[in-house]
Design an enzyme around this catalytic site. Structure first.
Site, PDB file in Angstrom:
ATOM      1  N   TYR A  56      48.105  42.699  45.126  1.00 33.39           N
ATOM      2  CA  TYR A  56      48.937  41.604  45.615  1.00 33.39           C
ATOM      3  C   TYR A  56      47.971  40.666  46.337  1.00 33.39           C
ATOM      4  O   TYR A  56      47.505  40.971  47.426  1.00 33.39           O
ATOM      5  CB  TYR A  56      49.991  42.161  46.572  1.00 33.39           C
ATOM      6  N   ASP A  97      37.046  41.145  52.393  1.00 33.81           N
ATOM      7  CA  ASP A  97      36.536  40.787  53.713  1.00 33.81           C
ATOM      8  C   ASP A  97      37.678  40.570  54.719  1.00 33.81           C
ATOM      9  O   ASP A  97      37.445  40.568  55.922  1.00 33.81           O
ATOM     10  CB  ASP A  97      35.711  39.494  53.616  1.00 33.81           C
ATOM     11  N   TYR A 120      48.148  40.423  54.407  1.00 27.39           N
ATOM     12  CA  TYR A 120      47.329  40.789  53.234  1.00 27.39           C
ATOM     13  C   TYR A 120      46.213  41.753  53.656  1.00 27.39           C
ATOM     14  O   TYR A 120      46.027  42.814  53.062  1.00 27.39           O
ATOM     15  CB  TYR A 120      46.754  39.522  52.591  1.00 27.39           C
ATOM     16  N   TRP A 145      35.971  35.671  48.323  1.00 22.88           N
ATOM     17  CA  TRP A 145      35.940  34.338  47.709  1.00 22.88           C
ATOM     18  C   TRP A 145      35.688  34.417  46.193  1.00 22.88           C
ATOM     19  O   TRP A 145      34.716  33.840  45.673  1.00 22.88           O
ATOM     20  CB  TRP A 145      34.863  33.484  48.367  1.00 22.88           C
TER      21      TRP A 145
HETATM   22  N1  LIG Z   1      40.778  36.444  44.813  1.00 21.13           N
HETATM   23  C1  LIG Z   1      39.967  36.558  45.866  1.00 21.13           C
HETATM   24  O1  LIG Z   1      39.431  35.563  46.388  1.00 21.13           O
HETATM   25  C2  LIG Z   1      39.656  37.912  46.422  1.00 21.13           C
HETATM   26  C3  LIG Z   1      38.872  38.010  47.592  1.00 21.13           C
HETATM   27  C4  LIG Z   1      38.551  39.281  48.089  1.00 21.13           C
HETATM   28  C5  LIG Z   1      39.004  40.422  47.431  1.00 21.13           C
HETATM   29  N2  LIG Z   1      39.787  40.276  46.322  1.00 21.13           N
HETATM   30  C6  LIG Z   1      40.261  41.509  45.664  1.00 21.13           C
HETATM   31  O2  LIG Z   1      39.698  41.551  44.363  1.00 21.13           O
HETATM   32  C7  LIG Z   1      40.582  42.250  43.475  1.00 21.13           C
HETATM   33  C8  LIG Z   1      40.778  41.447  42.206  1.00 21.13           C
HETATM   34  O3  LIG Z   1      41.300  40.174  42.583  1.00 21.13           O
HETATM   35  P1  LIG Z   1      41.533  39.014  41.532  1.00 21.13           P
HETATM   36  O4  LIG Z   1      41.058  37.755  42.175  1.00 21.13           O
HETATM   37  O5  LIG Z   1      41.025  39.416  40.196  1.00 21.13           O
HETATM   38  O6  LIG Z   1      43.138  38.986  41.528  1.00 21.13           O
HETATM   39  P2  LIG Z   1      44.114  38.053  40.730  1.00 21.13           P
HETATM   40  O7  LIG Z   1      43.384  37.165  39.790  1.00 21.13           O
HETATM   41  O8  LIG Z   1      45.053  37.448  41.719  1.00 21.13           O
HETATM   42  O9  LIG Z   1      44.892  39.126  39.846  1.00 21.13           O
HETATM   43  C9  LIG Z   1      45.683  40.095  40.439  1.00 21.13           C
HETATM   44  C10 LIG Z   1      46.146  41.015  39.350  1.00 21.13           C
HETATM   45  O10 LIG Z   1      46.994  42.002  39.940  1.00 21.13           O
HETATM   46  C11 LIG Z   1      48.153  42.096  39.148  1.00 21.13           C
HETATM   47  N3  LIG Z   1      49.306  42.509  39.921  1.00 21.13           N
HETATM   48  C12 LIG Z   1      49.823  41.926  41.031  1.00 21.13           C
HETATM   49  N4  LIG Z   1      50.934  42.588  41.414  1.00 21.13           N
HETATM   50  C13 LIG Z   1      51.092  43.605  40.527  1.00 21.13           C
HETATM   51  C14 LIG Z   1      52.048  44.634  40.383  1.00 21.13           C
HETATM   52  N5  LIG Z   1      53.088  44.757  41.217  1.00 21.13           N
HETATM   53  N6  LIG Z   1      51.894  45.512  39.371  1.00 21.13           N
HETATM   54  C15 LIG Z   1      50.886  45.391  38.490  1.00 21.13           C
HETATM   55  N7  LIG Z   1      49.947  44.442  38.569  1.00 21.13           N
HETATM   56  C16 LIG Z   1      50.055  43.541  39.582  1.00 21.13           C
HETATM   57  C17 LIG Z   1      48.367  40.706  38.596  1.00 21.13           C
HETATM   58  O11 LIG Z   1      49.198  40.782  37.472  1.00 21.13           O
HETATM   59  P3  LIG Z   1      50.083  39.536  36.982  1.00 21.13           P
HETATM   60  O12 LIG Z   1      49.138  38.648  36.216  1.00 21.13           O
HETATM   61  O13 LIG Z   1      51.143  40.181  36.148  1.00 21.13           O
HETATM   62  O14 LIG Z   1      50.632  38.866  38.213  1.00 21.13           O
HETATM   63  C18 LIG Z   1      46.943  40.307  38.277  1.00 21.13           C
HETATM   64  O15 LIG Z   1      46.549  40.797  37.020  1.00 21.13           O
HETATM   65  C19 LIG Z   1      41.848  42.523  44.279  1.00 21.13           C
HETATM   66  O16 LIG Z   1      41.795  43.839  44.775  1.00 21.13           O
HETATM   67  C20 LIG Z   1      41.763  41.552  45.439  1.00 21.13           C
HETATM   68  O17 LIG Z   1      42.456  42.027  46.577  1.00 21.13           O
HETATM   69  C21 LIG Z   1      40.099  39.074  45.787  1.00 21.13           C
END
Ligand SMILES: NC(=O)c1ccc[n+]([C@@H]2O[C@H](COP(=O)([O-])OP(=O)(O)OC[C@H]3O[C@@H](n4cnc5c(N)ncnc54)[C@H](OP(=O)(O)O)[C@@H]3O)[C@@H](O)[C@H]2O)c1
Length: 283
Positions: A56, A97, A120, A145
């Protein structure tokens, strides 16, 4: 066989390119609001390793929807880790982070006390704690990021706004390491493979792009790389209020990942150039 939770997100999309033979479970097959179902998938599919790339990630939305975020970011990874521990297989989980309060200017070490500023970060920390408590062969990779050619991220927003406007005001007092989703995917796969033969490498690691920059400086670099003539004016975070407070200091000390796995901080300028090349191919 590697099993990946997530199919459409930034990191999951890069993992699909990297692991053509892996099984990817999207929301339709494994909804993380049903943690027991996620565990059941692991136990029945019996993979050699699991990577959790689903989360999420709506930082502001989580402020009003913390129960759902807690299930997806907290309980689901905990149950996944339990199932992996039962099978004796590695579990690679991505964190953030945002588990830190962002105080000071020193890079956070992996053992620095956590103190999330919002929902979050709290739910992601609950996931970390749950994974660690299961005691299996886990790797928690905290990153920051994230950007890629897919999904929604700062780079894509800047490319859109930078082509529409002559000038933008961007936050200049939050500092961190932009990290390409491709580099994260590579790191996750390397860790999953190494943990299969070297379970004692299990632990919590940091991985963010270098050099650390402000959002405003990152925006300037994006415009320069994309040949956009949009001016950037630095503003303080206080001039850009959001429902969730962001950490001012997102610098992370990544040296233990280098020492243990030989994985260095990726240069985000190279990652940015790759993303622009990928975007050119698709337009
Ligand atoms: N984005 C950032 O800047 C950032 C920064 C630090 C850490 N992170 C971490 O990095 C990891 C990957 O992030 P990302 O940027 O690749 O994320 P993202 O692009 O936002 O994608 C999130 C994924 O999680 C899926 N998801 C959300 N709720 C779900 C549910 N209830 N059941 C099944 N799937 C679900 C989404 O599916 P749908 O497409 O169906 O919604 C999507 O495929 C995560 O653990 C995040 O917390 C991200």
């Amino acid at each position: 066989m590697i099993l990946v939770f997530g199919k459409t997100g930034q990191v999951a999309t890069e993992l699909r390119a990297l692991l053509p033979d892996a099984i990817f479970l999207g929301r339709d097959e494994a909804d993380l609001t049903d943690p027991n179902l996620c565990a059941h998938k692991i136990v029945t599919l019996k993979p050699d390793a699991v990577i959790n790339a689903a989360a999420y990630t709506g930082v502001d939305k989580a402020e009003e929807d913390e129960d759902t975020a807690a299930l997806v970011n907290g309980k689901a990874p905990t149950e996944m880790a339990k199932a992996c521990a039962t099978l004796g297989i590695p579990f690679v989980h991505i964190s953030t982070d945002y588990v830190f309060d962002g105080a000071g200017e020193t890079p956070f070490s992996t053992d620095h006390p956590t103190a999330p500023l919002g929902a979050y970060g709290r739910t992601k920390l609950a996931g970390e704690d749950g994974v660690r408590a299961e005691g299996g062969t886990f790797a928690i990779l905290r990153t920051s990021w994230v950007f890629s050619a897919h999904g929604n991220n700062f780079v894509k927003t800047m490319l859109r706004l930078g082509s529409e406007r002559d000038k933008l005001t961007i936050v200049g007092d939050q500092i961190g390491g932009p990290t390409s989703a491709r580099a994260i995917a590579n790191a996750c796969v390397e860790m999953a493979r190494r943990l299969q033969v070297e379970p004692k490498a299990a632990g919590t690691y940091h991985f963010s792009g270098t050099p650390d920059v402000s959002w405003a400086d990152f925006a300037r670099a994006i415009f320069a790389e994309a040949d956009l003539t949009c001016a950037v004016e630095d503003i303080p975070s206080s001039a850009y209020p959001t429902p969730a407070k962001r950490p001012s200091n997102s610098r992370m000390d990544c040296h233990t990942l280098d020492v243990t796995f030989g994985i260095n901080r990726p240069n985000w300028k190279a990652g940015l150039a790759d993303v622009l090349t990928d975007l050119e191919k698709t337009t």
